[in-house]
Design an enzyme around this catalytic site. Structure first.
Site, PDB file in Angstrom:
ATOM      1  N   THR A 137     -17.891 -20.248   5.118  1.00 36.13           N
ATOM      2  CA  THR A 137     -17.121 -20.612   6.375  1.00 36.13           C
ATOM      3  C   THR A 137     -16.077 -21.757   6.075  1.00 36.13           C
ATOM      4  O   THR A 137     -16.507 -22.830   5.520  1.00 36.13           O
ATOM      5  CB  THR A 137     -17.923 -21.149   7.556  1.00 36.13           C
ATOM      6  OG1 THR A 137     -19.105 -20.266   7.548  1.00 36.13           O
ATOM      7  CG2 THR A 137     -17.429 -21.290   8.780  1.00 36.13           C
ATOM      8  N   SER A 186     -24.339 -20.583  14.699  1.00 39.94           N
ATOM      9  CA  SER A 186     -24.962 -21.465  13.821  1.00 39.94           C
ATOM     10  C   SER A 186     -24.685 -22.777  14.404  1.00 39.94           C
ATOM     11  O   SER A 186     -25.785 -23.598  14.173  1.00 39.94           O
ATOM     12  CB  SER A 186     -24.421 -21.242  12.491  1.00 39.94           C
ATOM     13  OG  SER A 186     -24.658 -19.896  11.837  1.00 39.94           O
ATOM     14  N   SER A 232     -24.442 -22.056   7.338  1.00 42.13           N
ATOM     15  CA  SER A 232     -23.417 -20.892   7.059  1.00 42.13           C
ATOM     16  C   SER A 232     -24.107 -19.724   6.295  1.00 42.13           C
ATOM     17  O   SER A 232     -24.491 -19.895   5.326  1.00 42.13           O
ATOM     18  CB  SER A 232     -22.123 -21.376   6.479  1.00 42.13           C
ATOM     19  OG  SER A 232     -21.208 -20.400   5.997  1.00 42.13           O
ATOM     20  N   GLY A 233     -24.177 -18.851   7.182  1.00 43.07           N
ATOM     21  CA  GLY A 233     -24.983 -17.637   6.340  1.00 43.07           C
ATOM     22  C   GLY A 233     -24.227 -17.069   4.949  1.00 43.07           C
ATOM     23  O   GLY A 233     -25.010 -17.238   3.963  1.00 43.07           O
ATOM     24  N   SER A 234     -23.054 -17.151   5.168  1.00 43.94           N
ATOM     25  CA  SER A 234     -22.125 -16.687   3.797  1.00 43.94           C
ATOM     26  C   SER A 234     -22.245 -17.774   2.860  1.00 43.94           C
ATOM     27  O   SER A 234     -21.643 -17.466   1.564  1.00 43.94           O
ATOM     28  CB  SER A 234     -20.867 -16.299   4.331  1.00 43.94           C
ATOM     29  OG  SER A 234     -20.043 -17.188   4.838  1.00 43.94           O
ATOM     30  N   GLY A 235     -22.148 -19.057   3.438  1.00 44.74           N
ATOM     31  CA  GLY A 235     -21.862 -20.026   2.491  1.00 44.74           C
ATOM     32  C   GLY A 235     -20.309 -20.456   2.242  1.00 44.74           C
ATOM     33  O   GLY A 235     -19.792 -21.038   1.302  1.00 44.74           O
ATOM     34  N   GLU A 241     -29.124 -16.794  12.569  1.00 41.30           N
ATOM     35  CA  GLU A 241     -29.002 -17.850  13.233  1.00 41.30           C
ATOM     36  C   GLU A 241     -30.228 -18.217  14.162  1.00 41.30           C
ATOM     37  O   GLU A 241     -30.454 -19.333  14.659  1.00 41.30           O
ATOM     38  CB  GLU A 241     -27.776 -17.266  14.289  1.00 41.30           C
ATOM     39  CG  GLU A 241     -26.531 -17.336  13.683  1.00 41.30           C
ATOM     40  CD  GLU A 241     -25.861 -16.066  14.173  1.00 41.30           C
ATOM     41  OE1 GLU A 241     -24.746 -15.651  13.492  1.00 41.30           O
ATOM     42  OE2 GLU A 241     -26.023 -15.496  15.303  1.00 41.30           O
TER      43      GLU A 241
END
Lengths: 201, 201, 201, 201
Positions: free
Chosen positions: B108, B64, B103-106, B168
């Protein structure tokens, strides 16, 4: 919080997304259905070279180099021995290694120089480019040709996007397609790759 | 040159390309046509914040972060004052600056930590994520939600690709769409941007 | 060429060099002659750990991290398997690996976090610090204590230099001394190391 | 914890430290007391150029480049506009800018190429080298000559250390001496520099 005053004219983000997605889809359709700039045999040769390499070195200038770093990270997750040219701990390339490069024009000076050195020591060179007749393509063992715009195609005849953006987006997508093929061929599950992710950041 | 013996089973590169292209197209269609995870107003707010920022800081972990670096380079070509968090000469963030993160998960850890600091000094935060309810989204001034898979979605229900690859890839495409909108709004030609490209490499 | 008008007051470069050299010499004399902050046994334990490590990971924030990268490059020239934390192709650390870190305060959040992870997986931790009682020192298998100033010693009682400069200079010198010892112990000549230097830049 | 068996022969770390410290002291004494390879006027010219530059670009290969990055970080703390060549957001160099480079041999291909470009656009070039008659020195506005060994001086007549280590250590010390002089001339206190340190990592 400071106030925000938009002064936009021109396309919205949704419209820009539509433009970019259409350009990407057109190139990918040509890669899959033809008239092919990259025959299937060339793609599979690239996969086989990466699969059997002792070590893989990746190199590209600017955004092409960043896209290849994204691929390099995935190849590391697959358990391959991967190095990014220019990083502190990257060793010298040697025979049985593979140099994976990307250059739209096929003329990026540092990349061509690296390919010449790699060729001299007997390493294989896998190239992603828009330019089949370039110096870089000549030096390469395997060449993946993308029908995308070059950096200085300012007229925008192939892509409405700035400079080599379309090419760079496709370097990422093609790199990820090569990884996906290597991963599926490996028989490993996602859970088996996961423990290789960096754990110190 | 060493001999190459392919031991492939599973999809060819062309087949992997088709899989990836279909996944990307599906997400982009939802971003454009709905049901929208990111309303147009949120996209245009992101554009306006970047356009009016004193300085832009970008940050993301792993792939990312590499995708955001590609966007950062384009924003620099547009004449904006851009910094990558973690680089040697990146200064301290302050009010009137914008922090652009992905951040995919939010979740990181380092990214959330940076967003907390940015918020404390009064900087705006623009986030690209898959997770609208995450800690990162809570901290953000503007949130772009992508309907893509998260890193640890090993079951592959949203994407057949490994880990956060689809997310990404879309960080790059969305970043380039935001740049394209900013560029068209600026009224500058490609020739006017070109002299800003690094000339010392 | 633009005209140059110096507006200097304060020390000349030669005077600054004399100040810095005197500070470095004082610290090195204490490391060698005592009262020792780092006993010889601790230095030799660090060497032995690096020598027998399966892989070496280096990490430090800011200038300490750059100094350790210089050491990492030399360890690679020696044929060791070295990785810089945060680089694209750096894998996960595991037992039998060594984490080599530098932090003046011993409290740098990211470094302490990495040391905790390294300890959990059973890797050894070699630390260079100014602070023997720090959390980082507690986590470490081997601690090299340098009698140099910490970053926030703004009063300048130990060093007239800005922030952690003296410490960071000594991280480089101590890293190079450890390399020199490892190299001489290896029996390899300079000509034997030379071919490992990066050949693709 | 795995057992550690030392297999050392040759110098201890303390002995290596003594060797390195003596080499560094000898070079610094010659820089200060003579016979001078770098006259005071040349040092002060370097300071004045950095002080009056619109922007500063730093570049070096390998360990020399890492040492210059350490200096670049300090120049940023001083409030100067500094860029590392090769980083993502580094713009094009122009007249009124200064290129600060380090190359022991003065022949590093990429560095000489950058200096040629910098000269063509009218930027000043400040060089740290061991080789006054080199191509790089010819191109330079200001040359700081260090009486240290070159990379391929394998015979060890000037330094017992490996390759360019002594030069690289002095690039850091000289860079920090230039910073110290600039800092003292600025009249700023340590507390005034401190808020410029990166706050997002």
């Amino acid at each position: 919080m400071h106030e925000i005053t938009s002064t936009l004219t021109g396309p919205t983000v949704a419209e820009s997304l539509a433009t970019i997605a259409a350009e990407q889809a057109r190139v990918i359709r040509r890669l899959i259905d033809g008239p092919n700039t990259t025959p299937d045999a060339e793609f599979e040769a690239a996969v086989a070279r990466l699969q059997t390499a002792r070590r893989i070195f990746v190199m590209g200038a600017g955004r092409s180099g960043l896209a290849l770093r994204m691929t390099a990270m995935r190849l590391m997750h697959l358990g391959l021995d991967v190095h990014v040219v220019g990083e502190v701990t990257t060793p010298a390339i040697a025979a049985s290694d593979v140099l994976l490069v990307a250059s739209g024009s096929g003329m990026t000076r540092a990349v061509v120089g690296a390919a010449e050195t790699a060729g001299q020591v007997g390493a294989a060179i896998v190239t992603i480019t828009t330019t089949p007749g370039s110096r870089l393509a000549e030096l390469s063992s395997t060449t993946i040709v993308l029908p995308a715009a070059q950096k200085e195609d300012h007229a925008g005849t192939i892509s409405a996007q700035y400079s080599g953006s379309l090419f760079e987006q496709l370097v990422l997508t093609v790199g990820d397609a090569i990884f996906h093929t290597l991963w599926q061929a490996s028989g490993a599950t996602a859970e088996q790759l996961w423990p290789r992710h960096a754990n110190l950041e």
